[in-house]
Write a protein that holds these residues in place. Structure first.
Motif, short mmCIF file in Angstrom:
data_model
loop_
_atom_site.label_atom_id
_atom_site.label_comp_id
_atom_site.label_asym_id
_atom_site.label_seq_id
_atom_site.Cartn_x
_atom_site.Cartn_y
_atom_site.Cartn_z
N LEU A 1 3.46 40.44 114.00
CA LEU A 1 3.08 39.60 115.13
C LEU A 1 4.13 38.52 115.38
N ALA A 2 4.64 37.91 114.33
CA ALA A 2 5.66 36.88 114.49
C ALA A 2 6.89 37.44 115.20
N ARG A 3 7.31 38.61 114.82
CA ARG A 3 8.47 39.23 115.48
C ARG A 3 8.17 39.55 116.94
N GLN A 4 6.97 40.04 117.18
CA GLN A 4 6.58 40.37 118.54
C GLN A 4 6.62 39.13 119.43
N ARG A 5 6.19 37.99 118.88
CA ARG A 5 6.15 36.75 119.66
C ARG A 5 7.47 35.98 119.64
N GLY A 6 8.42 36.42 118.83
CA GLY A 6 9.69 35.72 118.76
C GLY A 6 9.68 34.49 117.88
N TYR A 7 8.74 34.41 116.92
CA TYR A 7 8.67 33.27 116.01
C TYR A 7 9.57 33.54 114.80
N SER A 8 10.29 32.52 114.37
CA SER A 8 11.34 32.73 113.38
C SER A 8 10.93 32.48 111.93
N ARG A 9 9.77 31.87 111.69
CA ARG A 9 9.40 31.55 110.33
C ARG A 9 7.88 31.50 110.22
N LEU A 10 7.36 31.87 109.05
CA LEU A 10 5.92 31.94 108.83
C LEU A 10 5.50 31.06 107.66
N LYS A 11 4.30 30.51 107.78
CA LYS A 11 3.68 29.72 106.71
C LYS A 11 2.43 30.44 106.24
N LEU A 12 2.26 30.54 104.94
CA LEU A 12 1.08 31.16 104.36
C LEU A 12 0.18 30.09 103.78
N ARG A 13 -1.05 30.02 104.27
CA ARG A 13 -2.03 29.09 103.69
C ARG A 13 -2.85 29.86 102.65
#
Length: 395
Positions: A114-126
């Protein structure tokens, strides 16, 4: 240059290309930012070297975020720079000592897709422990403590929570982290994991509902001490550092004024302990330890941004001073209802974060419908400033 026309600085934080400055509202507060490429940036080595055994930072999670991918809306997704993926310990490791479950692996992969699809460059895991720990872990240390009450719920909510300071519970949590790390290692989008090993109801290790007499009795019956409580958080901070910093992944702790059971048997609050714990995390993790708070509310009074929690002021002052010295800080807002009840808005709260050196802010559910909505232009201004702030934490 990447395809969006931004120069990538140090740990992957996108900044405006040369000649594009921060918004005028933030220009006076914006720090000087290096525009060196990763290979030529000596500050990255300085930041990484602050924590022994750490790899170069993968990149800061920065910008406007939502706290769950299910809160992303097509109409507003471009105003965001990412999202936070929740993952409970219970779903990740249902069996003692087991590898990550297929359910957890599927969730992590879906988040990256999903992050790649939306063009987001970094993810945070809670990562969520506390009552969301697996049953086998809840049973450790003479646990669980049953019918643990959240006094702030509209109706009483009761949970089974762990004996979070027990040695065997802490050992189980610490042993789980490498299993989680193995699942994150080959996906470069993962940049941050929350420290949740000593939580009860919320992902906030300083808030444990100790104002409830029945909760205190259960804890004291299992030999709770304030010293053991504090040592437990320091133990899981060290475990996160040992596990994730060598991979270039940061670890964040959500701070509040420290609650504990005093010698009198009553709950007391000591913000000075919170500051000491922040400084302990920074000494342990260096640039890989992010200071966070998950209950921010801000409003404009006479055109001036102000946060609305007087009892949090000392903690916020310490966070702001840390940011000015180059340490990463970030925030989650309170619920939109609480923000509005205090005369604030999601936009004012996000602006307070950007103005005070924060690198990211998790917006509340319904932020798009707030009375003073964060439009496309304002979102762009905020995201730019948050990226500037993040770049200033790299050395």
């Amino acid at each position: 240059m990447n395809r969006r026309g931004f120069l990538t600085v140090a740990a992957g934080v996108p900044l405006a290309a040369a000649g594009v400055t921060a918004s005028p509202a933030f220009a006076a507060a914006a720090p000087a930012v290096s525009t060196a490429t990763p290979a030529a940036n000596p500050a990255l080595g300085t930041a990484a070297g602050a924590a022994s055994g750490a790899a170069p930072l993968r990149g800061r999670v920065t910008g406007l975020l939502v706290r769950d991918p299910m809160l992303i809306r097509d109409a507003s997704a471009a105003r965001l720079r990412g999202f936070v993926q929740p993952l409970t310990w219970a779903e990740a490791q249902p069996e003692p000592g087991g590898d990550l479950s297929s359910q957890a692996l599927t969730k992590l992969q879906a988040a990256a897709d999903l992050a790649r699809q939306r063009g987001y460059s970094r993810l945070k895991l809670r990562l969520l422990a506390g009552w969301q720990s697996p049953g086998w872990a809840l049973a450790l240390g003479g646990g669980p403590m049953r019918e643990w009450e959240d006094p702030d719920a509209v109706e009483p909510d009761l949970y089974d929570v762990p004996v979070w300071w027990a040695d065997d519970f802490l050992a189980a949590y610490s042993a789980f982290l490498p299993k989680l790390a193995a699942a994150l290692e080959d996906e470069p989008l993962w940049g941050e994991v929350t420290v949740s090993g000593t939580c009860t109801v919320f992902a906030e290790p300083c808030v444990k509902q100790l104002g409830v007499a029945a909760n205190r009795k259960q804890a004291l019956d299992r030999e709770y001490t304030a010293a053991a409580d504090r040592a437990a958080l320091e133990t899981v901070i060290a475990a996160h550092h040992d596990t994730f910093s060598p991979m270039g992944i940061t670890s964040s702790v959500a701070y509040n004024p420290w609650q504990f059971i005093a010698a009198s048997g009553r709950m007391e609050t000591d913000p000075a302990v919170t500051v000491q714990l922040m400084d302990h995390q920074r000494a342990t993790m260096g640039a890989f330890g992010v200071w966070e708070n998950n209950s921010l509310i801000a409003r404009r009074t006479g055109g001036v941004l102000e946060q609305t929690r007087p009892d949090y002021q000392g903690m916020y002052d310490h966070m702001i001073a840390g940011a000015a010295a180059g340490h990463p800080i970030q925030f989650q807002t309170a619920t939109l209802a609480k923000i509005q009840a205090a005369g604030g808005t999601a936009e004012a709260t996000a602006s307070w974060v950007a103005e005070n050196g924060g690198i990211s802010v998790e917006l509340p559910r319904g932020w798009e419908q707030d009375t003073d909505a964060i439009g496309v232009n304002r979102a762009d201004q905020l995201n730019r400033q948050l990226a500037v702030n993040a770049a200033a934490t790299l050395g």
